[in-house]
Write a protein that holds these residues in place. Structure first.
Motif, PDB file in Angstrom:
ATOM      1  N   ALA A 152       0.832  -1.201   0.000  1.00  0.00           N
ATOM      2  CA  ALA A 152       0.000   0.000   0.000  1.00  0.00           C
ATOM      3  C   ALA A 152       0.868   1.252   0.000  1.00  0.00           C
ATOM      4  N   LEU A 153       1.997   1.204   0.667  1.00  0.00           N
ATOM      5  CA  LEU A 153       2.907   2.345   0.707  1.00  0.00           C
ATOM      6  C   LEU A 153       3.405   2.682  -0.691  1.00  0.00           C
ATOM      7  N   ILE A 154       3.784   1.654  -1.441  1.00  0.00           N
ATOM      8  CA  ILE A 154       4.258   1.877  -2.814  1.00  0.00           C
ATOM      9  C   ILE A 154       3.108   2.347  -3.695  1.00  0.00           C
ATOM     10  N   ARG A 155       1.940   1.716  -3.470  1.00  0.00           N
ATOM     11  CA  ARG A 155       0.784   2.071  -4.283  1.00  0.00           C
ATOM     12  C   ARG A 155       0.396   3.536  -4.076  1.00  0.00           C
ATOM     13  N   ILE A 156       0.471   3.995  -2.828  1.00  0.00           N
ATOM     14  CA  ILE A 156       0.027   5.350  -2.513  1.00  0.00           C
ATOM     15  C   ILE A 156       1.112   6.389  -2.785  1.00  0.00           C
ATOM     16  N   TYR A 157       2.354   6.092  -2.375  1.00  0.00           N
ATOM     17  CA  TYR A 157       3.435   7.076  -2.489  1.00  0.00           C
ATOM     18  C   TYR A 157       4.262   6.899  -3.767  1.00  0.00           C
ATOM     19  N   GLY A 158       4.176   5.737  -4.394  1.00  0.00           N
ATOM     20  CA  GLY A 158       4.857   5.497  -5.660  1.00  0.00           C
ATOM     21  C   GLY A 158       6.349   5.791  -5.622  1.00  0.00           C
ATOM     22  N   HIS A 159       6.783   6.603  -6.584  1.00  0.00           N
ATOM     23  CA  HIS A 159       8.211   6.919  -6.714  1.00  0.00           C
ATOM     24  C   HIS A 159       8.745   7.768  -5.570  1.00  0.00           C
ATOM     25  N   ASP A 160       7.874   8.348  -4.772  1.00  0.00           N
ATOM     26  CA  ASP A 160       8.350   9.171  -3.651  1.00  0.00           C
ATOM     27  C   ASP A 160       9.164   8.323  -2.680  1.00  0.00           C
ATOM     28  N   ILE A 161       8.756   7.075  -2.518  1.00  0.00           N
ATOM     29  CA  ILE A 161       9.489   6.179  -1.612  1.00  0.00           C
ATOM     30  C   ILE A 161      10.852   5.857  -2.207  1.00  0.00           C
ATOM     31  N   LEU A 162      10.853   5.499  -3.504  1.00  0.00           N
ATOM     32  CA  LEU A 162      12.120   5.159  -4.154  1.00  0.00           C
ATOM     33  C   LEU A 162      13.042   6.373  -4.222  1.00  0.00           C
ATOM     34  N   ASP A 163      12.459   7.541  -4.481  1.00  0.00           N
ATOM     35  CA  ASP A 163      13.276   8.757  -4.537  1.00  0.00           C
ATOM     36  C   ASP A 163      13.867   9.078  -3.167  1.00  0.00           C
ATOM     37  N   ALA A 164      13.093   8.821  -2.108  1.00  0.00           N
ATOM     38  CA  ALA A 164      13.586   9.083  -0.759  1.00  0.00           C
ATOM     39  C   ALA A 164      14.761   8.179  -0.431  1.00  0.00           C
ATOM     40  N   VAL A 165      14.691   6.947  -0.914  1.00  0.00           N
ATOM     41  CA  VAL A 165      15.794   6.005  -0.652  1.00  0.00           C
ATOM     42  C   VAL A 165      17.062   6.471  -1.358  1.00  0.00           C
ATOM     43  N   ASP A 166      16.913   7.030  -2.553  1.00  0.00           N
ATOM     44  CA  ASP A 166      18.081   7.465  -3.326  1.00  0.00           C
ATOM     45  C   ASP A 166      18.508   8.896  -3.006  1.00  0.00           C
ATOM     46  N   ASP A 167      17.751   9.587  -2.191  1.00  0.00           N
ATOM     47  CA  ASP A 167      18.067  10.981  -1.866  1.00  0.00           C
ATOM     48  C   ASP A 167      19.220  11.009  -0.858  1.00  0.00           C
ATOM     49  N   PRO A 168      20.375  11.597  -1.220  1.00  0.00           N
ATOM     50  CA  PRO A 168      21.543  11.631  -0.313  1.00  0.00           C
ATOM     51  C   PRO A 168      21.234  12.340   0.998  1.00  0.00           C
ATOM     52  N   GLU A 169      20.376  13.355   0.944  1.00  0.00           N
ATOM     53  CA  GLU A 169      20.067  14.096   2.154  1.00  0.00           C
ATOM     54  C   GLU A 169      19.263  13.269   3.166  1.00  0.00           C
ATOM     55  N   LYS A 170      18.606  12.234   2.658  1.00  0.00           N
ATOM     56  CA  LYS A 170      17.803  11.403   3.543  1.00  0.00           C
ATOM     57  C   LYS A 170      18.470  10.077   3.894  1.00  0.00           C
ATOM     58  N   GLN A 171      19.660   9.879   3.358  1.00  0.00           N
ATOM     59  CA  GLN A 171      20.348   8.607   3.586  1.00  0.00           C
ATOM     60  C   GLN A 171      20.630   8.385   5.072  1.00  0.00           C
ATOM     61  N   GLU A 172      21.108   9.427   5.723  1.00  0.00           N
ATOM     62  CA  GLU A 172      21.462   9.282   7.141  1.00  0.00           C
ATOM     63  C   GLU A 172      20.225   8.996   7.997  1.00  0.00           C
ATOM     64  N   ALA A 173      19.118   9.687   7.695  1.00  0.00           N
ATOM     65  CA  ALA A 173      17.885   9.464   8.448  1.00  0.00           C
ATOM     66  C   ALA A 173      17.343   8.064   8.208  1.00  0.00           C
ATOM     67  N   ILE A 174      17.415   7.607   6.936  1.00  0.00           N
ATOM     68  CA  ILE A 174      16.954   6.255   6.621  1.00  0.00           C
ATOM     69  C   ILE A 174      17.834   5.213   7.304  1.00  0.00           C
ATOM     70  N   LYS A 175      19.140   5.463   7.319  1.00  0.00           N
ATOM     71  CA  LYS A 175      20.077   4.545   7.970  1.00  0.00           C
ATOM     72  C   LYS A 175      19.781   4.444   9.476  1.00  0.00           C
ATOM     73  N   GLN A 176      19.525   5.596  10.097  1.00  0.00           N
ATOM     74  CA  GLN A 176      19.229   5.607  11.525  1.00  0.00           C
ATOM     75  C   GLN A 176      17.912   4.892  11.811  1.00  0.00           C
ATOM     76  N   ALA A 177      16.913   5.120  10.953  1.00  0.00           N
ATOM     77  CA  ALA A 177      15.617   4.466  11.126  1.00  0.00           C
ATOM     78  C   ALA A 177      15.752   2.956  10.992  1.00  0.00           C
ATOM     79  N   ASN A 178      16.547   2.516  10.018  1.00  0.00           N
ATOM     80  CA  ASN A 178      16.759   1.081   9.826  1.00  0.00           C
ATOM     81  C   ASN A 178      17.516   0.469  11.014  1.00  0.00           C
ATOM     82  N   LYS A 179      18.470   1.236  11.583  1.00  0.00           N
ATOM     83  CA  LYS A 179      19.215   0.770  12.750  1.00  0.00           C
ATOM     84  C   LYS A 179      18.280   0.588  13.949  1.00  0.00           C
TER      85      LYS A 179
END
Length: 261
Positions: free
Chosen positions: A84-111
């Motif tokens: 549902a997340l992909i269906r609703i947010y689409g490329h926004d999720i993939l773009d967030a994963v590839d966004d360098p500015e969000k890499q650290e936040a995503i890494k911390q969230a995954n940790k």
């Protein structure tokens, strides 16, 4: 014929409701009755305030991004939240994963997610280990005391109920009273043993005194009812006539005492 149904007053209805809600409490006076009503209102107001804060938080979230409301509805209806997340947010999720500015936040969230999973796994492993050991000890305990399974099961159900109540912030007077009695059990048993021993000694003393007062057939030395033992009679020949305890020495000798002037 019309039925004569007694109409209960508002006070009687409120009292019945309070007694049903708090069977362990007594509401014999107005102070305790209205005091409990006041406590219930305070608790209600607190819960209402907390509920309103949660609703406001969800409302702000949905208002800031309407897609979050759709995601929650998809999740509530049983759909896979990741899909549902992909269906609703689409490329926004993939773009967030590839966004360098969000890499650290995503890494911390995954940790944080990985640590949470590891912690839950550790808790589960510890729980299973402790449970296995506890059940083994309970079996030994029941065998040593010849306790049937239903007695152990009943005790465990009571313990589980207490634990659930504690997690919910509920502490009943019955539970507190039971713990106090358990804490004082050894001292109470010891005191009861001492009192029993003293009572036994007192009973023996009273029995001895009772028998002593009743008499066992043996005359007391200082009693007026003591029977004199007959004096042994010896053969004194011609002197036998002087051996008579019923007369004094003058009477036995045929003499008379002259009274002193």
């Amino acid at each position: 014929m019309p039925e004569n149904n007694q109409v209960k007053s508002k006070r009687e209805l409120a009292m019945e409701r309070m007694k049903a809600k708090y069977p362990d409490k007594s509401f014999d006076d107005d102070e305790s009755f209205f005091g409990q009503i006041n406590d219930d209102y305070d608790d209600y107001d607190k819960k209402l305030s907390e509920s309103q804060q949660r609703e406001q938080a969800f409302s702000d979230m949905f208002t800031s991004d309407p897609r979050s409301a759709r995601l929650m509805m998809e999740w509530k209806n049983g759909n896979d939240p990741a899909v549902a997340l992909i269906r609703i947010y689409g490329h926004d999720i993939l773009d967030a994963v590839d966004d360098p500015e969000k890499q650290e936040a995503i890494k911390q969230a995954n940790k944080e997610f990985a640590e949470k999973v590891a912690q839950e796994s550790l808790y589960e492993e510890t729980y299973n280990t402790n449970l296995e050991q506890s059940l083994s000890k309970l079996e030994e305990y029941a065998a040593q005391r010849s306790l049937p399974d239903d007695v152990i099961d009943s005790a465990m159900e009571t313990l589980i109920t207490i634990c659930k109540d504690v997690l919910l912030g509920k502490f009943s007077t019955n539970t507190v009273d039971m713990i106090i009695k358990a804490q004082n059990y050894d001292a109470d048993v010891e005191q009861a043993a001492i009192e029993g021993e003293v009572a036994g000694r007192n009973a023996k003393i009273e029995e001895k005194l009772r028998k002593s007062n009743k008499g066992d057939g043996t005359p007391h030395l200082d009693s007026k009812n003591v029977m004199r033992q007959p004096k042994l009679k010896y053969d004194l020949g011609a002197l036998d006539r002087y051996d008579d305890d019923s007369r004094d020495i003058y009477e036995r000798g045929g003499m008379k005492r002259n009274p002193k002037r």
